[in-house]
Design a protein around this motif. Structure first.
Motif, PDB file in Angstrom:
ATOM      1  N   ASN A 140       0.838  -1.206   0.000  1.00 38.29           N
ATOM      2  CA  ASN A 140       0.000   0.000   0.000  1.00 38.29           C
ATOM      3  C   ASN A 140       0.870   1.253   0.000  1.00 38.29           C
ATOM      4  O   ASN A 140       0.855   2.055   0.954  1.00 38.29           O
ATOM      5  CB  ASN A 140      -0.930  -0.003   1.221  1.00 38.29           C
ATOM      6  CG  ASN A 140      -2.029   1.045   1.132  1.00 38.29           C
ATOM      7  OD1 ASN A 140      -2.157   1.753   0.139  1.00 38.29           O
ATOM      8  ND2 ASN A 140      -2.829   1.141   2.182  1.00 38.29           N
ATOM      9  N   ASN A 143      -0.435   4.534   1.003  1.00 31.88           N
ATOM     10  CA  ASN A 143      -1.097   4.541   2.313  1.00 31.88           C
ATOM     11  C   ASN A 143      -2.566   4.936   2.180  1.00 31.88           C
ATOM     12  O   ASN A 143      -3.058   5.850   2.854  1.00 31.88           O
ATOM     13  CB  ASN A 143      -0.380   5.491   3.284  1.00 31.88           C
ATOM     14  CG  ASN A 143      -0.835   5.276   4.724  1.00 31.88           C
ATOM     15  OD1 ASN A 143      -1.220   4.178   5.101  1.00 31.88           O
ATOM     16  ND2 ASN A 143      -0.795   6.340   5.509  1.00 31.88           N
ATOM     17  N   ILE A 144      -3.283   4.213   1.321  1.00 40.63           N
ATOM     18  CA  ILE A 144      -4.693   4.475   1.078  1.00 40.63           C
ATOM     19  C   ILE A 144      -5.520   3.842   2.191  1.00 40.63           C
ATOM     20  O   ILE A 144      -5.414   2.650   2.467  1.00 40.63           O
ATOM     21  CB  ILE A 144      -5.134   3.892  -0.282  1.00 40.63           C
ATOM     22  CG1 ILE A 144      -4.276   4.477  -1.430  1.00 40.63           C
ATOM     23  CG2 ILE A 144      -6.616   4.128  -0.519  1.00 40.63           C
ATOM     24  CD1 ILE A 144      -4.399   5.966  -1.601  1.00 40.63           C
ATOM     25  N   GLU A 145      -6.351   4.638   2.849  1.00 38.36           N
ATOM     26  CA  GLU A 145      -7.196   4.137   3.928  1.00 38.36           C
ATOM     27  C   GLU A 145      -8.669   4.423   3.708  1.00 38.36           C
ATOM     28  O   GLU A 145      -9.522   3.649   4.136  1.00 38.36           O
ATOM     29  CB  GLU A 145      -6.751   4.735   5.265  1.00 38.36           C
ATOM     30  CG  GLU A 145      -5.340   4.319   5.694  1.00 38.36           C
ATOM     31  CD  GLU A 145      -4.963   4.900   7.038  1.00 38.36           C
ATOM     32  OE1 GLU A 145      -5.763   5.689   7.601  1.00 38.36           O
ATOM     33  OE2 GLU A 145      -3.866   4.574   7.535  1.00 38.36           O
ATOM     34  N   SER A 146      -8.979   5.545   3.063  1.00 36.53           N
ATOM     35  CA  SER A 146     -10.385   5.894   2.885  1.00 36.53           C
ATOM     36  C   SER A 146     -10.552   6.770   1.655  1.00 36.53           C
ATOM     37  O   SER A 146      -9.593   7.026   0.905  1.00 36.53           O
ATOM     38  CB  SER A 146     -10.909   6.606   4.132  1.00 36.53           C
ATOM     39  OG  SER A 146     -12.311   6.787   4.052  1.00 36.53           O
ATOM     40  N   ASP A 149      -8.334   9.865   0.719  1.00 43.62           N
ATOM     41  CA  ASP A 149      -7.004   9.668   0.142  1.00 43.62           C
ATOM     42  C   ASP A 149      -7.022   9.627  -1.381  1.00 43.62           C
ATOM     43  O   ASP A 149      -5.972   9.758  -2.020  1.00 43.62           O
ATOM     44  CB  ASP A 149      -6.399   8.358   0.655  1.00 43.62           C
ATOM     45  CG  ASP A 149      -6.183   8.362   2.160  1.00 43.62           C
ATOM     46  OD1 ASP A 149      -5.660   9.369   2.673  1.00 43.62           O
ATOM     47  OD2 ASP A 149      -6.555   7.364   2.808  1.00 43.62           O
ATOM     48  N   GLU A 244      -3.168  -5.664  -1.823  1.00 41.65           N
ATOM     49  CA  GLU A 244      -3.864  -5.554  -0.545  1.00 41.65           C
ATOM     50  C   GLU A 244      -5.259  -4.992  -0.780  1.00 41.65           C
ATOM     51  O   GLU A 244      -5.473  -4.205  -1.707  1.00 41.65           O
ATOM     52  CB  GLU A 244      -3.076  -4.646   0.420  1.00 41.65           C
ATOM     53  CG  GLU A 244      -1.717  -5.202   0.812  1.00 41.65           C
ATOM     54  CD  GLU A 244      -0.988  -4.322   1.797  1.00 41.65           C
ATOM     55  OE1 GLU A 244      -1.652  -3.480   2.455  1.00 41.65           O
ATOM     56  OE2 GLU A 244       0.243  -4.459   1.920  1.00 41.65           O
ATOM     57  N   VAL A 246      -8.433  -2.814   0.708  1.00 46.16           N
ATOM     58  CA  VAL A 246      -8.812  -1.787   1.678  1.00 46.16           C
ATOM     59  C   VAL A 246     -10.325  -1.614   1.604  1.00 46.16           C
ATOM     60  O   VAL A 246     -10.863  -1.256   0.551  1.00 46.16           O
ATOM     61  CB  VAL A 246      -8.116  -0.445   1.386  1.00 46.16           C
ATOM     62  CG1 VAL A 246      -8.588   0.626   2.377  1.00 46.16           C
ATOM     63  CG2 VAL A 246      -6.604  -0.594   1.419  1.00 46.16           C
ATOM     64  N   PRO A 248     -13.059   0.729   2.959  1.00 44.44           N
ATOM     65  CA  PRO A 248     -13.152   2.008   3.667  1.00 44.44           C
ATOM     66  C   PRO A 248     -14.199   1.939   4.772  1.00 44.44           C
ATOM     67  O   PRO A 248     -15.126   1.120   4.725  1.00 44.44           O
ATOM     68  CB  PRO A 248     -13.571   2.985   2.561  1.00 44.44           C
ATOM     69  CG  PRO A 248     -14.240   2.139   1.531  1.00 44.44           C
ATOM     70  CD  PRO A 248     -13.544   0.815   1.566  1.00 44.44           C
ATOM     71  N   PRO A 249     -14.061   2.785   5.791  1.00 46.39           N
ATOM     72  CA  PRO A 249     -14.996   2.747   6.926  1.00 46.39           C
ATOM     73  C   PRO A 249     -16.420   3.139   6.553  1.00 46.39           C
ATOM     74  O   PRO A 249     -17.363   2.799   7.271  1.00 46.39           O
ATOM     75  CB  PRO A 249     -14.388   3.730   7.929  1.00 46.39           C
ATOM     76  CG  PRO A 249     -13.479   4.603   7.121  1.00 46.39           C
ATOM     77  CD  PRO A 249     -12.973   3.760   6.010  1.00 46.39           C
ATOM     78  N   THR A 313     -18.239  -2.177   8.093  1.00 47.14           N
ATOM     79  CA  THR A 313     -18.198  -0.868   7.448  1.00 47.14           C
ATOM     80  C   THR A 313     -19.607  -0.307   7.439  1.00 47.14           C
ATOM     81  O   THR A 313     -20.587  -1.062   7.421  1.00 47.14           O
ATOM     82  CB  THR A 313     -17.646  -0.969   6.007  1.00 47.14           C
ATOM     83  OG1 THR A 313     -17.577   0.335   5.425  1.00 47.14           O
ATOM     84  CG2 THR A 313     -18.532  -1.850   5.133  1.00 47.14           C
TER      85      THR A 313
END
Length: 345
Positions: A140, A143-146, A149, A244, A246, A248-249, A313
């Motif tokens: 990643n 650094n993608i989290e949501s 980004d 990976e 991800v 998102p929330p 989520t």
């Protein structure tokens, strides 16, 4: 549009098998007709090839055990909107297994599917569901989290064109719904976010499978945005060490509606077979298979057994954020709508 036959299907040409007229069939010798298994056609969305290649043999075995009849299931795959248009132009599908409600509603408006199709099966005729998630490369690196980004200058995106793909429309609406929540409904900030988001898209493929090819095989883009089921399937197929996932929330509830194409199923003599096919998707056996392909399911026992593979989520509903699919289509995806305006700015 691509055609796929599962290994249990009859070895004759698929198109001819579905396009033969009743007159041509009646001209065949009785013995020849008796020797051929009854065939049906499922028109489905672009990235469901492997899923239904696994479902169909199990359905065939289930139908034979229940009805003492050998049948064959043929497949047609493409963007769900493209599939709907093909059916309206004469593709004689017995059932549709789509990834967006509006594409079934188009068929209902044309009189090919019952107006109350969503009431004919549980969970609004959606035997399984998913959400929108991200596939990123090893480690990643961005650094993608949501969703926030995805508007950075150093991030390039790949997802299907919302004009041609239900998958792409879910991605667009998920991003908008996130921005609506993040900016407390401030339209100017939402539109600014969406302009940046769309501006970071490097390639707009026509469907989900094309987007996967662009990201994985052509090595274009930093983030592939597609259904959670697809990103997990890609990672399993192409290498868990190389990608990976991800989740998102906050994302969107993606339903996968199914319906019998009554006009064609009856004409094909497959009304019972078509309904049986969709009934089968709700059986525990089919629900477990769907979960194995990383789809979320409504069967409580199967869902509990697979809870560890689906991160929690917040799933926002199209109806709650946009008023419903008709409103979303008119506001965002119609000619001159928000999508067109954002891409012109």
């Amino acid at each position: 549009m691509n055609w796929d036959m599962n290994w249990r299907a009859a070895p004759r040409n698929v198109f001819l098998a579905t396009a033969l007229s009743a007159t041509a069939l009646s001209s065949l010798p009785a013995q020849a007709q008796d020797d051929e298994p009854r065939e049906m056609l499922n028109a489905s969305y672009d990235i469901a090839r492997e899923l239904f290649a696994a479902v169909n043999p199990k359905f065939i075995a289930w139908w034979e055990a229940e009805h003492d009849e050998t049948v064959a299931v043929n497949q047609s795959h493409g963007g769900s909107s493209t599939q709907a248009r093909s059916i309206m132009q004469g593709l004689r599908a017995d059932v549709v297994t789509f990834n967006q409600v509006t594409d079934v509603n188009v068929l209902a408006d044309a009189g090919l599917v019952a107006e109350d199709w969503q009431d004919q099966y549980p969970n609004n005729a959606s035997p399984y569901y998913s959400t929108t998630a991200f596939l990123v490369r090893k480690g990643n690196p961005q650094n993608i989290e949501s969703w926030d980004d995805l508007t950075r200058d150093d991030v390039s995106l790949i997802f299907p064109n919302p004009k041609t793909s239900g998958n792409g429309r879910y991605t667009y609406l998920a991003a908008w719904a996130y921005a609506d929540q993040a900016f407390d409904g401030d339209e100017e900030q939402i539109e600014s976010y969406m302009k940046q988001f769309l501006g970071n898209v490097e390639v707009f493929d026509t469907g989900g499978r094309g987007a996967t090819t662009t990201f994985v095989e052509r090595d274009i883009g930093d983030v592939l945005i597609t259904f959670e089921s697809e990103v997990n399937n890609i990672r399993q197929e192409y290498g868990e060490e190389d990608y990976e996932v991800v989740v998102p929330p906050v994302s969107i509830l993606a339903e996968f509606p199914v319906a019998v194409v009554d006009e064609y199923a009856e004409r094909n003599g497959n009304d019972d077979l078509a309904h049986g096919y969709l009934d089968y998707l709700y059986t525990p056996e089919a629900q477990r298979l769907l979960a194995d392909f990383n789809y979320r399911v409504n069967d409580e026992e199967v869902a509990a057994d697979n809870s560890d593979r689906f991160p929690e989520t917040e799933l926002l509903r199209v109806e709650d954020v946009f008023g419903g699919w008709p409103e979303a289509m008119e506001t965002h995806f119609a000619s001159g709508g928000e999508l067109d305006q954002l891409q012109r700015r």
